[in-house]
Design a protein around this motif. Structure first.
Motif, mmCIF file in Angstrom:
data_model
loop_
_atom_site.group_PDB
_atom_site.id
_atom_site.type_symbol
_atom_site.label_atom_id
_atom_site.label_comp_id
_atom_site.label_asym_id
_atom_site.label_seq_id
_atom_site.Cartn_x
_atom_site.Cartn_y
_atom_site.Cartn_z
ATOM 1 N N SER A 53 0.808 -1.220 0.000
ATOM 2 C CA SER A 53 0.000 0.000 0.000
ATOM 3 C C SER A 53 0.841 1.269 0.000
ATOM 4 C CB SER A 53 -0.910 0.021 1.238
ATOM 5 O OG SER A 53 -1.765 -1.083 1.230
ATOM 6 N N TRP A 54 2.148 1.145 0.092
ATOM 7 C CA TRP A 54 3.018 2.320 0.142
ATOM 8 C C TRP A 54 3.042 3.020 -1.213
ATOM 9 C CZ3 TRP A 54 8.175 1.321 3.174
ATOM 10 C CH2 TRP A 54 7.869 0.812 4.446
ATOM 11 N N ARG A 55 3.221 4.332 -1.167
ATOM 12 C CA ARG A 55 3.408 5.138 -2.369
ATOM 13 C C ARG A 55 4.577 6.082 -2.126
ATOM 14 N NH1 ARG A 55 0.901 1.551 -3.451
ATOM 15 N NH2 ARG A 55 -1.132 1.380 -4.434
ATOM 16 N N THR A 56 5.330 6.339 -3.180
ATOM 17 C CA THR A 56 6.467 7.245 -3.115
ATOM 18 C C THR A 56 6.178 8.451 -3.991
ATOM 19 O OG1 THR A 56 7.991 5.400 -2.753
ATOM 20 C CG2 THR A 56 8.948 7.461 -3.556
ATOM 21 N N LEU A 57 6.380 9.633 -3.431
ATOM 22 C CA LEU A 57 6.178 10.882 -4.171
ATOM 23 C C LEU A 57 7.540 11.539 -4.369
ATOM 24 C CD1 LEU A 57 3.631 10.355 -2.194
ATOM 25 C CD2 LEU A 57 2.957 12.612 -2.962
ATOM 26 N N VAL A 66 4.059 10.038 -8.575
ATOM 27 C CA VAL A 66 3.698 9.037 -7.563
ATOM 28 C C VAL A 66 3.972 7.654 -8.132
ATOM 29 C CG1 VAL A 66 1.849 8.105 -6.125
ATOM 30 C CG2 VAL A 66 1.890 10.552 -6.658
ATOM 31 N N SER A 67 4.695 6.835 -7.356
ATOM 32 C CA SER A 67 4.963 5.464 -7.778
ATOM 33 C C SER A 67 4.635 4.505 -6.640
ATOM 34 C CB SER A 67 6.425 5.304 -8.217
ATOM 35 O OG SER A 67 7.302 5.592 -7.153
ATOM 36 N N ASP A 68 4.527 3.232 -6.960
ATOM 37 C CA ASP A 68 4.207 2.207 -5.979
ATOM 38 C C ASP A 68 5.424 1.849 -5.144
ATOM 39 O OD1 ASP A 68 1.699 2.092 -7.035
ATOM 40 O OD2 ASP A 68 2.015 0.250 -8.164
ATOM 41 N N TYR A 71 10.476 3.558 -1.515
ATOM 42 C CA TYR A 71 11.458 4.249 -2.354
ATOM 43 C C TYR A 71 12.795 3.526 -2.340
ATOM 44 C CZ TYR A 71 14.801 7.751 -3.882
ATOM 45 O OH TYR A 71 15.811 8.400 -4.522
#
Length: 123
Positions: A53-57, A66-68, A71
């Protein structure tokens, strides 16, 4: 002085554990968490959600991309965090040593990284 404690685990090691062993390990955590909070020095304590569920901005060409997923790519992943306010580094280390990831879970690759904070803003 305020410190952030990052609680790490190794997903591959944790996944290799038998479900009963995971349950036995995790069942010991609440008592240790409560003991740490009972010091009166814990400002924040949190366990992070499932990595799927993590997202990287990150900034890209003047926009936020925004990526899945996490990081960083590493064997160890942050699974929780806490912030303590201590009168000395020794006191911070004593309090952090109570956390389950500093006491239990060697088989899951648990560890704590304790970092002094230069800036802290809370409501």
């Amino acid at each position: 002085m305020k410190y952030v404690g990052l609680a790490y685990f190794t997903p591959e090691k944790f996944a290799a554990m038998a479900p009963d062993d995971v349950e036995a390990l995790v069942s010991q955590c609440p008592a240790l968490d409560e003991k740490m909070r009972a010091t009166g020095k814990v400002l924040v304590s949190a366990s992070l959600g499932d990595m799927d569920s993590w997202r990287t901005l990150r900034p890209r060409s003047g926009k936020t991309h925004v990526s899945d997923g996490p990081y960083t790519e590493s064997k160890e992943v942050v699974g929780g965090l806490f912030i303590i306010e201590a009168d000395s580094r020794d006191e911070a280390l004593r309090i952090a040593s109570i956390h389950p990831a500093a006491t239990l879970g060697e088989e899951g690759g648990w560890a704590i990284e304790l970092i002094p904070l230069d800036f802290y803003l809370a409501q």
